[in-house]
Design a protein around this motif. Structure first.
Motif, PDB file in Angstrom:
ATOM      1  N   PHE A  41       0.835  -1.196   0.000  1.00 45.03           N
ATOM      2  CA  PHE A  41       0.000   0.000   0.000  1.00 45.03           C
ATOM      3  C   PHE A  41       0.872   1.249   0.000  1.00 45.03           C
ATOM      4  O   PHE A  41       2.060   1.208   0.326  1.00 45.03           O
ATOM      5  CB  PHE A  41      -0.942   0.004   1.217  1.00 45.03           C
ATOM      6  CG  PHE A  41      -0.239  -0.054   2.549  1.00 45.03           C
ATOM      7  CD1 PHE A  41       0.034   1.101   3.267  1.00 45.03           C
ATOM      8  CD2 PHE A  41       0.145  -1.272   3.089  1.00 45.03           C
ATOM      9  CE1 PHE A  41       0.681   1.042   4.505  1.00 45.03           C
ATOM     10  CE2 PHE A  41       0.784  -1.347   4.321  1.00 45.03           C
ATOM     11  CZ  PHE A  41       1.059  -0.176   5.032  1.00 45.03           C
ATOM     12  N   ARG A  42       0.251   2.349  -0.386  1.00 44.39           N
ATOM     13  CA  ARG A  42       0.886   3.665  -0.320  1.00 44.39           C
ATOM     14  C   ARG A  42       0.292   4.432   0.859  1.00 44.39           C
ATOM     15  O   ARG A  42      -0.904   4.359   1.118  1.00 44.39           O
ATOM     16  CB  ARG A  42       0.672   4.435  -1.622  1.00 44.39           C
ATOM     17  CG  ARG A  42       1.338   3.761  -2.818  1.00 44.39           C
ATOM     18  CD  ARG A  42       1.151   4.546  -4.096  1.00 44.39           C
ATOM     19  NE  ARG A  42       1.686   3.822  -5.231  1.00 44.39           N
ATOM     20  CZ  ARG A  42       2.943   3.911  -5.667  1.00 44.39           C
ATOM     21  NH1 ARG A  42       3.786   4.714  -5.032  1.00 44.39           N
ATOM     22  NH2 ARG A  42       3.360   3.213  -6.703  1.00 44.39           N
ATOM     23  N   ASP A  43       1.136   5.163   1.559  1.00 49.25           N
ATOM     24  CA  ASP A  43       0.690   5.841   2.772  1.00 49.25           C
ATOM     25  C   ASP A  43       1.576   7.060   3.016  1.00 49.25           C
ATOM     26  O   ASP A  43       2.375   7.089   3.949  1.00 49.25           O
ATOM     27  CB  ASP A  43       0.749   4.860   3.948  1.00 49.25           C
ATOM     28  CG  ASP A  43       0.208   5.443   5.243  1.00 49.25           C
ATOM     29  OD1 ASP A  43      -0.523   6.443   5.179  1.00 49.25           O
ATOM     30  OD2 ASP A  43       0.528   4.894   6.313  1.00 49.25           O
ATOM     31  N   ASP A  44       1.417   8.079   2.180  1.00 49.87           N
ATOM     32  CA  ASP A  44       2.269   9.256   2.285  1.00 49.87           C
ATOM     33  C   ASP A  44       2.128   9.975   3.621  1.00 49.87           C
ATOM     34  O   ASP A  44       3.067  10.623   4.094  1.00 49.87           O
ATOM     35  CB  ASP A  44       1.959  10.231   1.139  1.00 49.87           C
ATOM     36  CG  ASP A  44       2.444   9.705  -0.203  1.00 49.87           C
ATOM     37  OD1 ASP A  44       3.284   8.781  -0.200  1.00 49.87           O
ATOM     38  OD2 ASP A  44       1.975  10.196  -1.235  1.00 49.87           O
ATOM     39  N   LYS A  45       0.963   9.871   4.243  1.00 50.55           N
ATOM     40  CA  LYS A  45       0.743  10.536   5.529  1.00 50.55           C
ATOM     41  C   LYS A  45       1.140   9.658   6.708  1.00 50.55           C
ATOM     42  O   LYS A  45       1.023  10.071   7.860  1.00 50.55           O
ATOM     43  CB  LYS A  45      -0.722  10.953   5.651  1.00 50.55           C
ATOM     44  CG  LYS A  45      -1.135  12.007   4.634  1.00 50.55           C
ATOM     45  CD  LYS A  45      -2.589  12.434   4.832  1.00 50.55           C
ATOM     46  CE  LYS A  45      -2.981  13.513   3.814  1.00 50.55           C
ATOM     47  NZ  LYS A  45      -4.394  13.935   4.002  1.00 50.55           N
ATOM     48  N   LYS A  53      10.457  10.729  -3.078  1.00 51.42           N
ATOM     49  CA  LYS A  53       9.400  11.098  -4.021  1.00 51.42           C
ATOM     50  C   LYS A  53       8.174  10.199  -3.875  1.00 51.42           C
ATOM     51  O   LYS A  53       7.042  10.671  -3.991  1.00 51.42           O
ATOM     52  CB  LYS A  53       9.927  11.032  -5.454  1.00 51.42           C
ATOM     53  CG  LYS A  53      11.149  11.888  -5.718  1.00 51.42           C
ATOM     54  CD  LYS A  53      10.893  13.355  -5.431  1.00 51.42           C
ATOM     55  CE  LYS A  53      12.135  14.183  -5.751  1.00 51.42           C
ATOM     56  NZ  LYS A  53      11.933  15.623  -5.413  1.00 51.42           N
ATOM     57  N   ASP A  54       8.372   8.912  -3.679  1.00 48.42           N
ATOM     58  CA  ASP A  54       7.269   7.954  -3.529  1.00 48.42           C
ATOM     59  C   ASP A  54       7.676   6.886  -2.537  1.00 48.42           C
ATOM     60  O   ASP A  54       8.872   6.596  -2.367  1.00 48.42           O
ATOM     61  CB  ASP A  54       6.919   7.297  -4.873  1.00 48.42           C
ATOM     62  CG  ASP A  54       6.219   8.250  -5.826  1.00 48.42           C
ATOM     63  OD1 ASP A  54       5.034   8.539  -5.583  1.00 48.42           O
ATOM     64  OD2 ASP A  54       6.857   8.685  -6.792  1.00 48.42           O
ATOM     65  N   MET A  55       6.659   6.274  -1.898  1.00 53.19           N
ATOM     66  CA  MET A  55       6.900   5.185  -0.956  1.00 53.19           C
ATOM     67  C   MET A  55       5.880   4.075  -1.186  1.00 53.19           C
ATOM     68  O   MET A  55       4.697   4.349  -1.368  1.00 53.19           O
ATOM     69  CB  MET A  55       6.781   5.675   0.487  1.00 53.19           C
ATOM     70  CG  MET A  55       7.825   6.689   0.911  1.00 53.19           C
ATOM     71  SD  MET A  55       7.722   7.072   2.697  1.00 53.19           S
ATOM     72  CE  MET A  55       6.157   7.960   2.767  1.00 53.19           C
ATOM     73  N   THR A  83      -4.001   2.530  -2.635  1.00 51.84           N
ATOM     74  CA  THR A  83      -3.738   3.899  -2.181  1.00 51.84           C
ATOM     75  C   THR A  83      -4.585   4.248  -0.970  1.00 51.84           C
ATOM     76  O   THR A  83      -4.264   5.160  -0.231  1.00 51.84           O
ATOM     77  CB  THR A  83      -4.010   4.912  -3.306  1.00 51.84           C
ATOM     78  OG1 THR A  83      -5.334   4.696  -3.809  1.00 51.84           O
ATOM     79  CG2 THR A  83      -3.023   4.745  -4.430  1.00 51.84           C
ATOM     80  N   VAL A  84      -5.676   3.522  -0.773  1.00 59.46           N
ATOM     81  CA  VAL A  84      -6.514   3.688   0.416  1.00 59.46           C
ATOM     82  C   VAL A  84      -6.611   2.310   1.060  1.00 59.46           C
ATOM     83  O   VAL A  84      -7.471   1.506   0.694  1.00 59.46           O
ATOM     84  CB  VAL A  84      -7.916   4.223   0.064  1.00 59.46           C
ATOM     85  CG1 VAL A  84      -8.740   4.400   1.329  1.00 59.46           C
ATOM     86  CG2 VAL A  84      -7.810   5.538  -0.700  1.00 59.46           C
ATOM     87  N   PRO A  85      -5.728   2.011   1.987  1.00 63.06           N
ATOM     88  CA  PRO A  85      -5.671   0.655   2.533  1.00 63.06           C
ATOM     89  C   PRO A  85      -6.797   0.374   3.522  1.00 63.06           C
ATOM     90  O   PRO A  85      -6.577   0.266   4.715  1.00 63.06           O
ATOM     91  CB  PRO A  85      -4.305   0.623   3.221  1.00 63.06           C
ATOM     92  CG  PRO A  85      -4.069   2.048   3.623  1.00 63.06           C
ATOM     93  CD  PRO A  85      -4.707   2.888   2.546  1.00 63.06           C
TER      94      PRO A  85
END
Length: 332
Positions: A165-169, A255-257, A319-321
């Motif tokens: 998953f992506r979790d920038d916050k 830049k991305d995780m 992107t929204v886990p």
């Protein structure tokens, strides 16, 4: 060859295990006792393994790099154990793959998963197929993990042992998650990145830092018109070692995780069988016997570029886990 270290055996106090692992319905269970996937905190196990690994050992992506070695051993009574030897000097993906292998070994040797000898041998970070053919990124388990793009996410999807998953916050990310960081916006042949295990955040001189365990090489980077260290210590008074160790990077460098979390190692055996069946169907032969399973997309990234959206589609990176919502309050 680099120094070899024996497989890490995890020992935890019962009180700590009870705090981290659900024990519902299991009276007087010891640490990480055999139970269904939902009752195992693999992140805690990953952190325990990290605590027992050596520090340093050197970093290299050159000819002196040494891949980790995995060996299957018959210990009698139909039981097979896995031994893991950390290769040094290492690089980021070899270190995190060795860590994954240590987890497999811990579970296999304690009888909590039951891989066959052939399955154990497919885990070895081999660089040549049985016929002597050179293996490259995208071919075999280590080749998948070592690839550009999202190697951990790809391996976890193929084997069914986890999710990504992506979790920038950083709302859902937990210490012990595998983490791919991108230093530029590219994916594939033109990308620059680092694969590690997430350890949390800290502030250094008013700057947000992402901290992690992995294998890295300390250098100098130009930021804001001045030169400073590339990596920062994960704790005050500590130092960054070349090779295995903890370090931090400014959040502004990333830049991305992509976070990848192990959720069910009980799926590993069936996942390896599925990969072998697919390799057979493709005419490449059984895994570890002739040609290995090949992830064609990762194989292609050796020479071409792609994008983050394609990674998300290929490896079910959310992107929204929502599946992690119930873990928001879990230990971090």
């Amino acid at each position: 060859m680099g120094t070899r270290f024996p497989v890490v055996r995890i020992v935890r106090a019962l009180a700590t295990a009870v705090a981290l692992v659900s024990c519902a319905g299991i009276a007087n269970a010891g640490p990480y006792s055999a139970r269904r996937c939902a009752g195992v905190d693999y992140n805690a196990m990953v952190l325990d393994i990290i605590a027992g690994l050596p520090t340093g050992g050197g970093y290299s992506i050159g000819s002196d790099f040494v891949a980790p070695t995995l060996q299957a051993h018959n210990v009698g009574n139909g039981r097979w154990e896995l031994r893991v030897y950390d290769g040094h000097p290492s690089h980021c993906t070899s270190a995190t793959y060795a860590l994954f292998a240590h987890l497999v070994a811990t579970l296999q040797n304690d009888g909590r998963i039951n891989l066959t000898p052939d399955q154990l041998r497919t885990l070895d970070a081999r660089q040549r197929a049985a016929d002597g053919t050179q293996l490259v990124d995208g071919q075999g388990l280590f080749g998948i993990f070592n690839s550009n793009g999202a190697g951990a996410a790809a391996l976890f999807k193929h084997t069914g042992v986890g999710m990504s998953f992506r979790d920038d916050k950083l709302a859902y990310a937990r210490t012990g998650d595998f983490l791919k960081m991108f230093w530029n916006d590219n994916v594939g042949a033109s990308e620059s990145g680092h694969q590690v295990v997430y350890l949390g955040q800290r502030q250094v001189d008013g700057r947000d830092m992402i901290c992690f365990w992995g294998s890295q090489h300390q250098r100098v980077k130009k930021r804001g018109g001045r030169k400073e260290q590339l990596y920062f210590p994960a704790k005050a008074g500590a130092k960054v070692s070349n090779g295995y160790g903890q370090a931090c990077r400014p959040r502004s460098d990333i830049k991305d995780m992509i976070f990848s979390r192990i959720t069910c190692m009980e799926h590993l055996s069936a996942g390896l069988d599925t990969m072998q069946a697919q390799a057979n169907a493709a005419g490449s032969g059984p895994i570890g016997v002739s040609r290995p399973f090949v992830d064609e997309f990762l194989y292609s990234l050796r020479r071409k570029s792609s994008d983050q959206a394609t990674l998300d589609r290929k490896y079910d990176i959310t992107t929204v886990p929502s599946s992690l919502a119930n873990l928001a309050a879990a230990p971090r």
